[in-house]
Design an enzyme around this catalytic site. Structure first.
Site, PDB file in Angstrom:
ATOM      1  N   HIS A 110      -6.295   8.075  12.135  1.00  0.00           N
ATOM      2  CA  HIS A 110      -6.174   6.411  12.005  1.00  0.00           C
ATOM      3  C   HIS A 110      -4.549   6.327  11.705  1.00  0.00           C
ATOM      4  CE1 HIS A 110     -10.669   5.003  11.310  1.00  0.00           C
ATOM      5  NE2 HIS A 110     -10.293   5.341  12.746  1.00  0.00           N
ATOM      6  N   ARG A 137       0.996  -1.294   0.193  1.00  0.00           N
ATOM      7  CA  ARG A 137      -0.012   0.009   0.103  1.00  0.00           C
ATOM      8  C   ARG A 137       0.905   1.363  -0.022  1.00  0.00           C
ATOM      9  NH1 ARG A 137      -4.325  -1.300  -0.095  1.00  0.00           N
ATOM     10  NH2 ARG A 137      -5.456   0.594  -0.054  1.00  0.00           N
ATOM     11  N   ASP A 181      -3.286   7.963   3.744  1.00  0.00           N
ATOM     12  CA  ASP A 181      -2.381   8.601   2.751  1.00  0.00           C
ATOM     13  C   ASP A 181      -2.472   9.937   3.032  1.00  0.00           C
ATOM     14  OD1 ASP A 181      -5.647   8.736   1.278  1.00  0.00           O
ATOM     15  OD2 ASP A 181      -4.445  10.510   1.630  1.00  0.00           O
TER      16      ASP A 181
END
Ligand code: NAD
Ligand code: APR
Ligand code: ZN
Length: 236
Positions: free
Chosen positions: A110, A57, A95
């Site tokens: 998060h 990711r 992100d």
């Protein structure tokens, strides 16, 4: 005007970062087991697999680009502050696309995929390379104790006190690109309503808590968010 915006994976979907869940059932959690990949127990049982999941990711994120929704929210931050108001942007995403689009203040409740944390000394470091058991902590130097600086299921999200304070002093709460299925973020709309604050949902499809919002706008974030921002800034 003081606005609190909460974003979720849907705001980054058009940048090529997958979402977790949607009505079609094609999200990340339909392919991978969150209990194996997104819990402290899963990490303790099989750290190599969890590192591999996040390394993939992270590489994907470094190749990704912010989209028009991220750019519009960066414009909103500037536009509100020059008008004497303010934007409090809190994201469930790990992100960095809000920052790369120009947002100067982003609260990642998060955690952040481009950061790693030492389980030994708690040091948090920027991290763009692959993370693994051989990774040494830049703080204490110990190896084998670095983990993604991400909030897993069952862990406490970051910055909740700041979010509560911002929510209670806002004129408007807007949720963008989130399914409203994960708490405590999914509960912010109820808190705003109880405090008499106007609420709006901007999403591809009705979220799990769509009925809680005063206003609901549906469409891809890259179209719906710039249109909403233009209205707020009086450019529409
Ligand atoms: P997460 O750790 O970001 O979310 C975990 C949240 O789930 C916690 O805040 C907690 O409040 C809540 N939770 C606790 N118990 C739960 C339960 N039993 N069921 C449901 N929710 C519960 O993210 P994750 O779960 O580790 O997701 C895997 C990774 O993929 C994350 O790093 C995620 O951010 C990443 N991802 C990021 C993007 C993006 O950045 N745009 C998009 C897709 C995936
Ligand atoms: N534009 C706007 N919304 C979109 C788009 C798009 N192009 N594509 C998808 N969506 C919507 C989906 O319809 C869905 O309602 O975005 C939402 C994404 O929901 P989730 O995948 O559940 O993401 P999120 O709400 O951020 O998840 C909350 O759960 O496991 C954790 O890490 C995950 O922190 C995240 C939390
Ligand atoms: Zn350390």
């Amino acid at each position: 005007m003081r606005i609190v915006v909460l974003t979720g994976a849907g705001v980054s979907a058009e940048s090529g970062l997958g979402t977790f869940r949607d009505k079609a059932g094609t999200g990340i959690w339909a392919k991978f087991d969150p209990m194996r990949l997104a819990t402290p127990e899963g990490f303790a049982a099989d750290p190599e697999t969890v590192h591999a999941f996040y390394n993939a990711r992270r590489r994907n994120l470094i190749e990704a680009k912010p989209n028009a929704a991220h750019a519009a929210l960066a414009r909103l931050e500037t536009g509100l502050s020059v008008r004497g108001g303010g934007l409090f942007l809190v994201t469930q995403n790990i992100d960095d696309l809000h920052e790369r689009a120009g947002s100067r203040h982003v609260l990642h409740m998060h955690g952040e995929l481009l950061k790693a944390r030492c389980s030994d000394c708690g040091a948090v470091a920027d991290w763009r390379d692959d993370l693994g058991l051989e990774s040494a902590c830049p703080g204490c130097g110990n190896g084998g104790e670095m983990r993604p600086h991400v909030v897993w299921f069952g862990e406490v999200p970051l910055g909740l006190d700041l979010i509560e304070t911002a929510l209670m002093s806002a004129d408007l709460f807007v949720a963008i690109g989130t399914s409203g299925s994960v708490y405590p973020a999914a509960g912010f709309v109820a808190e705003a309503r109880a405090a008499g604050i106007r609420t709006c949902e901007i999403n591809l499809e009705p979220s799990d808590n769509a009925g809680m919002f005063d206003e609901r706008r549906y469409g891809p974030a890259s179209e719906a968010v710039p249109a909403w921002v233009a209205e707020v800034l009086g450019e529409a």
